[in-house]
Design a protein around this motif. Structure first.
Motif, PDB file in Angstrom:
ATOM      1  N   GLU A 194      -1.363  -0.504  -1.459  1.00 61.12           N
ATOM      2  CA  GLU A 194      -1.047   0.482  -0.474  1.00 61.12           C
ATOM      3  C   GLU A 194      -0.586  -0.066   0.755  1.00 61.12           C
ATOM      4  N   TYR A 195      -1.666  -1.257   1.150  1.00 58.61           N
ATOM      5  CA  TYR A 195      -1.483  -1.945   2.427  1.00 58.61           C
ATOM      6  C   TYR A 195      -0.032  -2.776   2.436  1.00 58.61           C
ATOM      7  N   ASN A 196       0.187  -3.304   1.336  1.00 59.90           N
ATOM      8  CA  ASN A 196       1.331  -4.046   0.943  1.00 59.90           C
ATOM      9  C   ASN A 196       2.705  -3.267   1.271  1.00 59.90           C
ATOM     10  N   TYR A 197       2.669  -1.943   0.725  1.00 61.60           N
ATOM     11  CA  TYR A 197       3.671  -0.998   0.796  1.00 61.60           C
ATOM     12  C   TYR A 197       3.750  -0.562   2.113  1.00 61.60           C
ATOM     13  N   ALA A 198       2.795  -0.355   2.866  1.00 58.54           N
ATOM     14  CA  ALA A 198       2.811   0.061   4.382  1.00 58.54           C
ATOM     15  C   ALA A 198       3.758  -0.963   5.209  1.00 58.54           C
ATOM     16  N   ALA A 199       3.221  -2.350   4.882  1.00 57.49           N
ATOM     17  CA  ALA A 199       4.078  -3.478   5.624  1.00 57.49           C
ATOM     18  C   ALA A 199       5.317  -3.401   5.054  1.00 57.49           C
TER      19      ALA A 199
END
Length: 422
Positions: A194-199
């Motif tokens: 999820e965090y990687n997609y946000a970035a």
């Protein structure tokens, strides 16, 4: 784009309404809430904001793309952005003992019976596997919440793993994060990404800070640190969910809050259940999933979760058809991508899927009921569908595309263009 930065951008563009009148969090805010971004400056002596992502236009603004390019941007963005660990965060400005009653947590409808956190991102981690997702959270005490954990979803699975060993699941509840990260977390991506997609969506590294319990969280207005008890269950519900109808009461796990971190003068973010922002965050993240799945079987042009279908139960899929087998394949691919979907309609690329009248035109002129409607009885759907029985119901796919062998019968008439005299 930070949470406060986006609010200021909306203010500077004249898109933000401010209400300074003192309001109770019990019913009064939800009674006057509309669809536009609104900052309430005095709810239980605190600031509260709603509807920062309440339309496709606002989502497009947050993502930095045109509204008609949302699907292209989302479907082509891999979850491979950089996550950067930092020591400090604005959320650490104040650290105190938990007292949820000091927050402007709303009671939305008369049948709710309790205040609910609705825009809280629950971040959990167990045995090296991390998850971030939004859950509805019922306040049952100054340091306790009942969490609706949907069966077999990621947080449920992590809690189950920990509970099998008699261990609490460490978590953090993050409220008031930047809109791109909030949207990314609402999207189904591979576990822990999820965090990687946000970035990746933001086009820059996502900064996170590590809490005392080991959970890493993005910058936020408010962070509730704690754990999910391994065995304790309480009643959760009734609660108005995506359809605007009441979901049932279930026994659900208890979260214990051990401390609260927040900014000075924090801005609490709330979603109105079944409101526009709830629809956008719960529905649109499925569009790129459907798009990419249908792309495997047809030349897909666009996908929308429709407003009339609560942005959750109905999808319209636009394809450029090259053979008559593709719509049925597209229907199956759509249901595979969104397992809670109830009805899907496949249309040609001359149909404007953003116009309900155009979709109805396709049904009226291109559907033969005994040949173009596919019924799938007794299959798993969504427990939020009032017509389902424990989540089991019937799905329907409609092929509203032209019969290619008789294409001339279905093509729409074009008005002649008359050249104007100079």
């Amino acid at each position: 784009m930070t949470f406060r930065g986006f609010i200021e951008q909306l203010r500077s563009e004249g898109k933000l309404t401010e209400i300074k009148k003192p309001l109770s969090p019990v019913y009064e805010v939800s009674a006057i809430a509309g669809k536009e971004p609104t900052l309430y400056t005095n709810v239980n002596r605190s600031k509260l904001i709603m509807n920062i992502l309440s339309s496709r236009e606002l989502l497009a603004e947050a993502l930095g793309v045109a509204p008609d390019k949302i699907i292209e941007h989302l479907s082509s963005c891999p979850p491979d952005g950089e996550v950067k660990l930092v020591r400090d965060s604005p959320a650490r400005e104040v650290i105190e003992k938990p007292d949820l009653y000091r927050l402007p947590i709303l009671t939305h409808f008369e049948g709710d019976g309790a205040p609910y956190i609705t825009a809280g991102v629950v971040v959990s981690e167990y045995e090296g596997l991390m998850n971030a997702s939004i859950h509805r959270l019922r306040v049952i005490g100054k340091d306790r919440l009942a969490a609706r954990l949907v069966e077999f979803r990621h947080t449920y699975n992590l809690h189950k793993k920990a509970a099998e060993k008699g261990e609490p699941l460490p978590i953090a509840i993050v409220i008031g994060i930047d809109p791109v990260t909030l949207f990314a977390i609402s999207t189904r991506v591979p576990e822990g990404k999820e965090y990687n997609y946000a970035a990746a969506l933001a086009g820059e590294p996502l900064e996170v800070t590590e809490l005392e319990n080991g959970i890493k969280v993005p910058h936020a207005e408010i962070v509730l640190e704690g754990y999910i008890h391994p065995t304790e269950l309480v009643d959760e519900g009734p609660f108005v969910d995506i359809s605007g109808t009441y979901d049932i009461v279930r026994k659900q796990p208890v979260i214990y809050i051990t401390k609260i971190l927040h900014r000075r003068d924090p801005i609490y973010h709330a979603l109105l259940p079944a409101g526009s922002e709830h629809h956008i965050l719960m529905g649109i993240p499925y569009e790129p999933l459907i798009f990419n799945e249908v792309k495997k079987v047809a030349d897909v042009r666009n996908v929308i979760m429709t407003p009339g279908g609560c942005y959750y139960f109905h999808a319209a899929v636009q394809i450029h058809k090259t053979n008559d087998d593709e719509p049925k394949k597209a229907i199956d691919a759509t249901f595979a991508a969104h397992k809670s979907l109830k009805h899907v309609i496949i249309v040609d690329d001359d149909i404007n899927i953003f116009d309900p009248n155009d979709i109805e035109f396709a049904i009226a002129t291109r559907v033969k009921g005994d040949e173009d409607i596919y019924i799938y009885p007794n299959v798993r759907g969504s427990t939020l569908d009032p017509r389902s029985e424990n989540g089991i119901g019937t799905k329907v796919g409609i092929d509203a595309t032209m019969d290619l062998s008789k294409k001339w019968k279905f093509e729409r008439a074009k008005r002649p263009r008359v050249k104007k005299d100079d």
